[in-house]
Write an enzyme that holds these catalytic residues in place. Structure first.
Site, PDB file in Angstrom:
ATOM      1  N   ASN A 134       0.792  -1.221   0.000  1.00 44.67           N
ATOM      2  CA  ASN A 134       0.000   0.000   0.000  1.00 44.67           C
ATOM      3  C   ASN A 134       0.830   1.279   0.000  1.00 44.67           C
ATOM      4  O   ASN A 134       0.298   2.359  -0.234  1.00 44.67           O
ATOM      5  CB  ASN A 134      -0.921   0.022   1.222  1.00 44.67           C
ATOM      6  CG  ASN A 134      -0.131  -0.007   2.521  1.00 44.67           C
ATOM      7  OD1 ASN A 134       0.589  -0.970   2.790  1.00 44.67           O
ATOM      8  ND2 ASN A 134      -0.259   1.016   3.333  1.00 44.67           N
ATOM      9  N   GLN A 163      -4.989  -3.179  -1.175  1.00 43.20           N
ATOM     10  CA  GLN A 163      -4.484  -2.221  -2.157  1.00 43.20           C
ATOM     11  C   GLN A 163      -4.620  -2.733  -3.589  1.00 43.20           C
ATOM     12  O   GLN A 163      -4.674  -1.951  -4.537  1.00 43.20           O
ATOM     13  CB  GLN A 163      -3.017  -1.894  -1.869  1.00 43.20           C
ATOM     14  CG  GLN A 163      -2.494  -0.667  -2.580  1.00 43.20           C
ATOM     15  CD  GLN A 163      -3.130   0.627  -2.075  1.00 43.20           C
ATOM     16  OE1 GLN A 163      -3.309   0.821  -0.885  1.00 43.20           O
ATOM     17  NE2 GLN A 163      -3.476   1.516  -2.996  1.00 43.20           N
ATOM     18  N   SER A 183     -11.159  -3.689   1.373  1.00 40.49           N
ATOM     19  CA  SER A 183     -11.799  -2.501   1.939  1.00 40.49           C
ATOM     20  C   SER A 183     -12.393  -1.695   0.800  1.00 40.49           C
ATOM     21  O   SER A 183     -11.700  -1.371  -0.176  1.00 40.49           O
ATOM     22  CB  SER A 183     -10.777  -1.664   2.712  1.00 40.49           C
ATOM     23  OG  SER A 183     -11.412  -0.643   3.438  1.00 40.49           O
ATOM     24  N   THR A 221     -25.307  -5.494  13.787  1.00 43.59           N
ATOM     25  CA  THR A 221     -26.188  -5.200  12.665  1.00 43.59           C
ATOM     26  C   THR A 221     -25.388  -4.791  11.436  1.00 43.59           C
ATOM     27  O   THR A 221     -24.508  -3.928  11.514  1.00 43.59           O
ATOM     28  CB  THR A 221     -27.174  -4.079  13.039  1.00 43.59           C
ATOM     29  OG1 THR A 221     -27.930  -4.492  14.178  1.00 43.59           O
ATOM     30  CG2 THR A 221     -28.111  -3.764  11.882  1.00 43.59           C
ATOM     31  N   CYS A 309      -3.265   5.493   7.461  1.00 42.63           N
ATOM     32  CA  CYS A 309      -3.572   4.973   8.789  1.00 42.63           C
ATOM     33  C   CYS A 309      -2.478   5.286   9.796  1.00 42.63           C
ATOM     34  O   CYS A 309      -2.700   5.227  11.002  1.00 42.63           O
ATOM     35  CB  CYS A 309      -3.782   3.459   8.728  1.00 42.63           C
ATOM     36  SG  CYS A 309      -5.140   2.973   7.648  1.00 42.63           S
TER      37      CYS A 309
END
Length: 364
Positions: A134, A163, A183, A221, A309
Site C-alpha cells: 500500500n 491495495q 476494503s 447489525t 492509517c
C-alpha cells in the site's frame, strides 16, 4: 446506496417486511461479490467495518483457537505488511506459546518463495502476505509463494488484498490462499465497510460476541447501505480496471521522470516493473516528508508520507525503512503519491516544479 439510507432502513436481522427487504439487499450484494471474485460460495464473503477489522478477525481468530487448545503457534509474515496486519501479529506474539517471524524483503519490497519457506516450522499455523504493498506498490508473487507453502506446511495462508482490489484482477481460487481481506474505499466505494473472504465452516474464533450475524463470525447489525455500495463499486472497478491501468502507467512514469529532473537526489522507492500503476513512492533525503506533505497541500497536491492509517506517527514509513536497509534519511524524506481516475496530465506536469520550489525554499 440511497434507498438503504432512506426508505429501506430496516434491520436485516428482523423478520418483518422492512427487515426482509434489507436482508435481500445484503444477500444480493454478497452474491454479486462472490461472482466478481469467483468465490466457492457466497457464504465465504463476510462483511466487516473495514479491512482492519477483517484482518484482525482472521489473524487473531486463528491464533486464539490455537492458544485455547494449548498448541504452540508460529506466525510468519513480512516486515513491509500494513500495520493492520503487523500490529495484531505482534500483539498475538506477546502471548505464551506464540512466536512471530518477519521476513525482510529485498530493495524493491519483494519476498521470494524460497526465502519465506525457509522460515516455516512444524508449528507454523499462519502465513500472511499482502498482494500489493500500500505504500510502494510492489506486487508479490502470492500464487507462487502460496504453492510453495502448501508443499511444506499445513499453515493457513492469509492475503491482505486491500491495495490490489480494483487495480489487479482478483480471482480468489488462483491466489491459492485460505483468506483475503478487502476494503471498499480503496476502489471508490464507501468508507467503513470491509470484507473477509474465508471458509466460514473452518474454525475461527470471532472477535465480537452478541449476535449471530455473518455466519456467527461478526456480531452486529450489518451496514446495509455500505454493503450495497461495496458490491457496486467493486463491479465498476473491475469493469474499468484495464482501461484505467493503461492510462495510469504513462502518467506515473512521466511523473517520476519529471521529479528526477527537477529534484536532483530524489530516490525512487516504487519498482518500475511489477508494481501498481497508481502508486509512486519517492524519497527526498535530507527533507522531512511530513513537512513536504503540508507544503504540497498548500499548493493543491494531496499526498502522504506513508499509509494514511499511520499519518499521525512521526517515525516515517516502516516500509521504506525495511527496503532501504535502515536508511533513516531516506525514510524520513519519503512521499507516497497516489494517482487515480481523476488524475490528468496537468497535475502530473505541475507536481515536480511545485515540489522543486518547496525544496528550494527549505534550502534557502
Amino acid at each position: 446506496m440511497l434507498p438503504y439510507l432512506t426508505n429501506h432502513f430496516g434491520n436485516p436481522s428482523s423478520t418483518h417486511r422492512y427487515g426482509v427487504e434489507a436482508r435481500y439487499a445484503v444477500e444480493k450484494a454478497r452474491r454479486r461479490i462472490a461472482k466478481l471474485l469467483s468465490l466457492p460460495n457466497p457464504d465465504w464473503a463476510i462483511f466487516t467495518s473495514g479491512a482492519t477489522e477483517a484482518n484482525n478477525l482472521y489473524l487473531r481468530g486463528i491464533v486464539e483457537l490455537r492458544r485455547r487448545g494449548g498448541v504452540a503457534c508460529h506466525l510468519l509474515s513480512a516486515a513491509t505488511e500494513h500495520k493492520a496486519v503487523l500490529d495484531p501479529l505482534k500483539e498475538a506474539a506477546n502471548a505464551p506459546g506464540v512466536e512471530l517471524t518477519l521476513v525482510t524483503p529485498d530493495s524493491e519490497g519483494r519476498v521470494t518463495s524460497s526465502e519465506l519457506v525457509d522460515h516455516l516450522r512444524a508449528e507454523t499455523a499462519l502465513v500472511s502476505l499482502m498482494l500489493a504493498n500500500n505504500e510502494i506498490g510492489t506486487i508479490q508473487a502470492v500464487p507462487e509463494i502460496a504453492a510453495a507453502v502448501r508443499e511444506r506446511s499445513a499453515a493457513m495462508i492469509h492475503c491482505d488484498a486491500v491495495q490490489a482490489a480494483g487495480k489487479l484482477p482478483l480471482h480468489f481460487p488462483s491466489l491459492g490462499v485460505d483468506a483475503i481481506t478487502l476494503s471498499a474505499h480503496k476502489f471508490h466505494g464507501p468508507k467503513g465497510i470491509g470484507l473477509l473472504v474465508c471458509d466460514p465452516d473452518k474454525a475461527l474464533a470471532p472477535l465480537l460476541s452478541g449476535g449471530g450475524q455473518e455466519r456467527n463470525l461478526r456480531a452486529g447489525t450489518e451496514n446495509v447501505a455500505g454493503i450495497v455500495g461495496m458490491a457496486k463499486a467493486l463491479e465498476l472497478a473491475i469493469e474499468e480496471l484495464e482501461e484505467l491501468n493503461t492510462r495510469l502507467v504513462p502518467l506515473r512514469e512521466r511523473l517520476w521522470a519529471s521529479i528526477a529532473s527537477h529534484c536532483p537526489g530524489a530516490v525512487r522507492n516504487s519498482p518500475s516493473e511489477g508494481s501498481l500503476p497508481e502508486l509512486l513512492n519517492v524519497s527526498l533525503p535530507g527533507f522531512e516528508g511530513s513537512r513536504l506533505v503540508q507544503a504540497l497541500d498548500e499548493r493543491g497536491f494531496a499526498v502522504s508520507a506513508g499509509s494514511a492509517c499511520a499519518s499521525s506517527q512521526s517515525t516515517g514509513s516502516h516500509v521504506v525503512l525495511a527496503i532501504s536497509g535502515g536508511d533513516e534519511a531516506r525514510t524520513r524524506g519519503a512521499l507516497r503519491i497516489g494517482l487515480g481516475r481523476d488524475t490528468g496530465w496537468a497535475q502530473i506536469e505541475g507536481f515536480a516544479p511545485a515540489l522543486a520550489g518547496i525544496l528550494a525554499e527549505r534550502d534557502s
